[in-house]
Structure formats: structure tokens, C-alpha cells
Design an enzyme around this catalytic site. Structure first.
Site, PDB file in Angstrom:
ATOM      1  N   ASN A 107       0.805  -1.220   0.000  1.00  0.00           N
ATOM      2  CA  ASN A 107       0.000   0.000   0.000  1.00  0.00           C
ATOM      3  C   ASN A 107       0.836   1.267   0.000  1.00  0.00           C
ATOM      4  OD1 ASN A 107      -1.994  -1.904   0.268  1.00  0.00           O
ATOM      5  ND2 ASN A 107      -2.884  -1.056   2.132  1.00  0.00           N
ATOM      6  N   SER A 138      -7.484   6.367   0.076  1.00  0.00           N
ATOM      7  CA  SER A 138      -8.725   5.934   0.716  1.00  0.00           C
ATOM      8  C   SER A 138      -9.192   7.035   1.653  1.00  0.00           C
ATOM      9  CB  SER A 138      -8.496   4.645   1.509  1.00  0.00           C
ATOM     10  OG  SER A 138      -9.588   4.369   2.368  1.00  0.00           O
ATOM     11  N   TYR A 151      -4.010  -0.733   7.829  1.00  0.00           N
ATOM     12  CA  TYR A 151      -4.494  -0.307   6.507  1.00  0.00           C
ATOM     13  C   TYR A 151      -4.706   1.203   6.488  1.00  0.00           C
ATOM     14  CZ  TYR A 151      -7.682   0.372   2.574  1.00  0.00           C
ATOM     15  OH  TYR A 151      -8.278   0.831   1.428  1.00  0.00           O
ATOM     16  N   LYS A 155      -2.741   4.163   4.163  1.00  0.00           N
ATOM     17  CA  LYS A 155      -3.412   5.082   3.243  1.00  0.00           C
ATOM     18  C   LYS A 155      -3.165   6.536   3.625  1.00  0.00           C
ATOM     19  CE  LYS A 155      -5.094   2.047   0.427  1.00  0.00           C
ATOM     20  NZ  LYS A 155      -4.620   2.003  -0.969  1.00  0.00           N
TER      21      LYS A 155
END
Length: 254
Positions: A107, A138, A151, A155
Site C-alpha cells: 500500500n 482511501s 491499513y 493510506k
């Protein structure tokens, strides 16, 4: 920005939001559409070619976790073939907070490395023509889903990196903006793990709230590309497209 006859590289273009964005892009009469993905999807490639046979679509196997030197080798091959590339879309991502190192590697680190590699060909300090980077981030980069902090943090890192790229455009000639989807109905969000299993039902709980389709997201993604605003922080949520303002709480003054 008119996408007619443009050359576009799209990393992770064959699944979920990426595939629906690709469907919209080929309708814009690109000249060359270069897809870099870890796994080839012949069915999706055939569909894209059928949508617009005039677009030259090519596929290269690419894992964003490879060293920068490997990324440069592949990009050199592409630039040698096409001579020019107008847009790079960085779209690789996973949502699995059980895989901490891999989440960060794909990511964030992989996106940074791919960007670093293409600057070898675009940076105006090296005689390059400049270019445009669209980074898929995101809305969790603004406000974390606290059950998936790894996560969300990955982002947030990409949003920050992209904002810096945009400010460096006068030096490098490379502009950038971030694409930040809200909760979108894709295979990515149907089943995923929370960090340390703090909420085993996190996927179910998210999908119980209003969402958007990947088709809606893909359509708005291409609208953002066509708007071509350096430094824009695009929010793609519930079928809408909005450029948000980043609140500044500190300034380095340099």
C-alpha cells in the site's frame, strides 16, 4: 484534460475499482493503455480490448514489492516502446491487518518505489518532460477505521506522500493528486481481517452502512483524472466526487 491519444500506465488495473476505472478509461480513446499487475486476467483484458479496439492495450507482470531497480528496468522497456507516458496510476492495495508488513509494502512502500522509478524518466532536472501521477488512497487516510489501523495508516501515508509530490511539481515537473474512495462494494471489502481481531465482524459492519458501487467509483475516478488538478485530494464517496480541503495545523516554513 482530454485523454484522447494519451499513454497511460495503470498499476493494478484488473480488479475491483481498478477494472471499472479501466473500462471508463478505454472509452476515452487512449492511444496506449499499459497494465501492470501481479496476475494476468485474460478475461478482463479481452473485455477491455472489446470495449474499444482502437486502444493499444498491453500487459506486464509486476509486483510492486520488487526493488526500485527492477521497477526502473520494466519502465525503461515501456518508455523505449512508447517514447512518452502521460499518466501513471498507482492502484495496488490490500486490506488485511493480519499481514502488517505486506500491507505496508504494497500500500505504501511499493507505491513510493514505483513513483521513484518513473521519476527517472519524467524528472525535468534530468531532461524529462514531466508527467501526472494519480495515487489511489482511501477516505481512511483522512479518518481511520480504527479496527483496521494498519491499513488506515498506510493510506494516510500515501495521502501525505501525494501532497508532497504535488508541492514538488515546480522542481520535478511531475504533478500529482490522490483518489480517495469511500466504502465501495468490491471483493476487497467483502471479507477482511481487523488488527489483532479486535472486531471479527468489521467487514459485515462496514457493509451494513451506505456504500457505492465500483462502477460509480470508476466513473468518478476518470472525471478526477480529466479534471487534472495538481494537489487535489479527491473524495469519491456514495457515488459523488468532491475535492476536499486539507486542514493545516503546522507549517515547516521551508
Amino acid at each position: 484534460m482530454d485523454l484522447t491519444n494519451k499513454n497511460v500506465i495503470f498499476v493494478a488495473a484488473l480488479g475491483g475499482i481498478g477494472l471499472d476505472t479501466s473500462r471508463e478509461l478505454v472509452k476515452r480513446n487512449l492511444k496506449n493503455f499499459v497494465i501492470l499487475d501481479r496476475v494476468e486476467n485474460p478475461t478482463a483484458l479481452a473485455e477491455l480490448k472489446a470495449i474499444n479496439p482502437k486502444v493499444n492495450i498491453t500487459f506486464h507482470t509486476y509486483d510492486v514489492t520488487v526493488p526500485v531497480a527492477e521497477s526502473k528496468k520494466l519502465l525503461k522497456k515501456i518508455f523505449d516502446q512508447l517514447k512518452t507516458v502521460d499518466i501513471l496510476i498507482n492502484g495496488a492495495g490490500i486490506l488485511d491487518d493480519h499481514q502488517i508488513e505486506r500491507t505496508i509494502a504494497i500500500n505504501f512502500t511499493g507505491l513510493v518505489n514505483t513513483t521513484t522509478a518513473i521519476l527517472d524518466f519524467w524528472d525535468k532536472r534530468k531532461g524529462g518532460p514531466g508527467g501526472i501521477i494519480a495515487n489511489i488512497c482511501s477516505v481512511t487516510g483522512f479518518n481511520a477505521i480504527h479496527q483496521v489501523p494498519v491499513y488506515s495508516a498506510s493510506k494516510a501515508a500515501v495521502v501525505s506522500f501525494t501532497n508532497s509530490l504535488a508541492k514538488l511539481a515546480p522542481i520535478t515537473g511531475v504533478t500529482a493528486y490522490s483518489i480517495n474512495p469511500g466504502i465501495t462494494r468490491t471483493p476487497l471489502v467483502h471479507t477482511f481481517n481487523s488488527w489483532l481481531d479486535v472486531e471479527p465482524r468489521v467487514a459485515e459492519l462496514l457493509l451494513s452502512h451506505p456504500t457505492q458501487t465500483s462502477e460509480q467509483c470508476g466513473q468518478n475516478f476518470v472525471k478526477a483524472i480529466e479534471a487534472n488538478k495538481n494537489g487535489a485530494i479527491w473524495k469519491l464517496d456514495l457515488g459523488t466526487l468532491e475535492a476536499i480541503e486539507w486542514t493545516k495545523h503546522w507549517d515547516s516554513h521551508i
